[in-house]
Design a protein around this motif. Structure first.
Motif, PDB file in Angstrom:
ATOM      1  N   ARG A   1      33.120  52.241  88.912  1.00 21.96           N
ATOM      2  CA  ARG A   1      31.879  51.989  87.353  1.00 21.96           C
ATOM      3  C   ARG A   1      33.676  52.258  86.593  1.00 21.96           C
ATOM      4  NH1 ARG A   1      33.205  57.117  89.526  1.00 21.96           N
ATOM      5  NH2 ARG A   1      33.276  58.536  88.175  1.00 21.96           N
TER       6      ARG A   1
ATOM      7  N   LEU B   1      27.686  51.022  85.775  1.00 24.28           N
ATOM      8  CA  LEU B   1      27.649  50.232  86.623  1.00 24.28           C
ATOM      9  C   LEU B   1      28.564  48.926  86.062  1.00 24.28           C
ATOM     10  CD1 LEU B   1      25.177  51.472  89.854  1.00 24.28           C
ATOM     11  CD2 LEU B   1      27.986  52.138  89.765  1.00 24.28           C
ATOM     12  N   ARG B   2      29.508  48.405  86.693  1.00 22.94           N
ATOM     13  CA  ARG B   2      30.292  46.703  86.217  1.00 22.94           C
ATOM     14  C   ARG B   2      28.511  46.194  86.667  1.00 22.94           C
ATOM     15  NH1 ARG B   2      34.831  45.301  86.480  1.00 22.94           N
ATOM     16  NH2 ARG B   2      34.971  42.215  87.048  1.00 22.94           N
TER      17      ARG B   2
ATOM     18  N   TYR C   1      30.358  52.759  93.597  1.00 25.61           N
ATOM     19  CA  TYR C   1      30.785  54.536  92.383  1.00 25.61           C
ATOM     20  C   TYR C   1      32.480  54.764  91.950  1.00 25.61           C
ATOM     21  CZ  TYR C   1      30.280  59.107  90.389  1.00 25.61           C
ATOM     22  OH  TYR C   1      29.837  59.967  88.767  1.00 25.61           O
TER      23      TYR C   1
END
Length: 442
Positions: free
Chosen positions: A344, A353-354, A341
């Motif tokens: 992100r 989110l990546r 998290y």
């Protein structure tokens, strides 16, 4: 004394092996009942023995033994990474120091390091499950390179020990060290022909490109299995890596504070270690409990940890838990991991989110496996490796459209030379979190 010491340890491992097989044969309702039976004693143990929980749980009725359900547990406060940092190094130690077998620390890449420790019983209780998982992936005819950090970490030794128990020939190359840099790893792989490698997905990608750049044929190595860990990776990127190496993929999931938390079965399903931890899923913003099948932050409570019990520990990992029965027969639920998290991307009044951006970009035909994000520009940019240069602009436009559709954010897609990304990756302990800043650094 020495012989008796070794005999005691062998007896303990045999006990944990037998208990593992007993748990593996349980039905799901039986496992649920066992978890709730273990819970009150685990809370009482933490409250009585851990300096942290003597402070935070000191007022519990009946010393914690009244915590008999998930609803009861949710009344207890969370434990956070900041709690662990504030009590570094021994503020969570629940046994006498002379009982410790392992001490480790986090990398400290996102703040001050945290410590972790295990007794022999903690170690063996988890390691027998790692051995069971790896026995379904490897045999005594395999040679496996373990190319993840050994320094201050549990995972490399845990996997190393389990592979040894399976009968595998283990080659402990580690990563980013002076003794065995990646160039030497490439040459050793050519000479030794490992059938398996343990590393992050990005490292596997980089090794493949190093083979090619030296004029070598990666297929001549004979690699059969990539066991990846230490990095979240999108399905599209994983498929590209598997296709490049022509390997089968397996993974594991864990944390510095706990070691393994989920392990694969022969079907590749990632099963939670529910005989050692109780898992919750919460909204990372509001802390409200979510259905396990919803995507949220993973929270865990130790059920059997001696040295470092944790109560409602917020891992910071975004996951989804699936209770669909697996064909392997294990009663443990499975998990999908979507990243941290804290990693992100905060953009345009929201966040993403990546891994979601990665999946949207690398699923586009004509893209390679390399990309880099620039979330400081306006609009945010993504540099991708374009493999279909004749249609480069069409590929970049498709990447922009794919991200906008999947994530609701408009990115500017750019063609980037993967050699620049490779140079930055070679300097990083965690290359999966690469950003444009790393590429620009000298």
């Amino acid at each position: 004394m020495g012989k008796q010491f070794m005999l005691n340890r062998a007896t303990a491992r045999l006990k944990f092996l037998r208990d593992m097989e007993r748990v593996a044969a349980l039905s799901r309702p039986e496992l649920d009942a066992e978890i709730l039976t273990m819970l009150p004693n685990a809370i009482a143990y933490a409250r009585h023995n851990s300096p942290l929980y003597r402070s935070t749980l000191g007022g519990l009725t009946n010393g914690g033994t009244a915590i008999k359900s998930l609803d009861h547990l949710r009344n207890l406060p969370f434990t956070t990474k900041d709690d662990l940092r504030a009590r570094y190094p021994y503020g969570l130690l629940a046994v006498s120091p002379d009982r410790l077998m392992r001490y480790g620390e986090s990398t400290g890449t996102t703040g001050n390091p945290t410590s972790a420790f295990m007794t022999y019983e903690d170690w063996e209780r988890g390691n027998v499950w790692v051995e069971r998982a790896l026995r379904q992936v490897f045999t005594d005819r395999d040679t496996v390179f373990v190319a993840i950090p050994y320094e201050l970490a549990f995972a490399a030794y845990d996997i190393d020990r389990a592979l040894e128990a399976v009968g595998v020939t283990v080659v402990p190359t580690g990563t980013l060290n002076q003794v065995c840099p990646w160039e030497r790893t490439v040459e050793m792989m050519r000479a030794i022909h490992p059938t398996g490698i343990v590393c992050t997905p990005t490292r596997a990608l980089r090794l493949f490109d190093m083979f090619v750049s030296r004029g070598y044929d990666p297929s001549e190595v004979g690699l059969r299995v990539l066991f990846y860990t230490g990095e979240t990776c999108s399905p599209s990127k994983l498929k590209k890596i598997a296709d490049l190496w022509n390997v089968e993929l397996f993974t594991a999931f864990g944390a510095t504070e706990t070691n393994s938390l989920a392990l694969p079965c022969r079907h590749g399903t990632l099963h939670l270690s529910e005989d050692r931890y109780l898992f919750e899923v919460i909204d990372p913003e509001t802390s409200v409990p979510l259905s396990p099948t919803e995507r949220g932050e993973l929270v865990l409570t130790s059920l059997a940890s001696e040295a470092m019990p944790l109560v409602r520990y917020r891992t910071g990992d975004i996951v989804r838990i699936d209770d669909t029965p697996c064909a392997c027969g294990l009663p443990h639920r499975s998990i999908q991991h979507f990243g941290r998290y804290s990693e992100r991307i905060l953009l345009q009044g929201g966040s993403v989110l990546r891994m979601d951006v990665e999946e949207a970009a690398l699923s586009v035909p004509g893209t390679g496996s390399y990309y880099v994000l620039d979330d400081e520009s306006d609009p945010p940019a993504i540099g991708v490796e374009v493999t279909r240069q004749a249609d480069a602009q069409a590929v970049l436009t498709a990447v922009e459209n794919s991200i906008a559709k999947a994530c609701g954010i408009q990115f500017k897609a750019l063609d980037i030379d993967k050699s620049l990304i490779a140079q930055a990756m070679d300097r990083m302990l965690k290359p999966g979190s690469l950003s444009i800043r790393h590429v620009r650094e000298p």
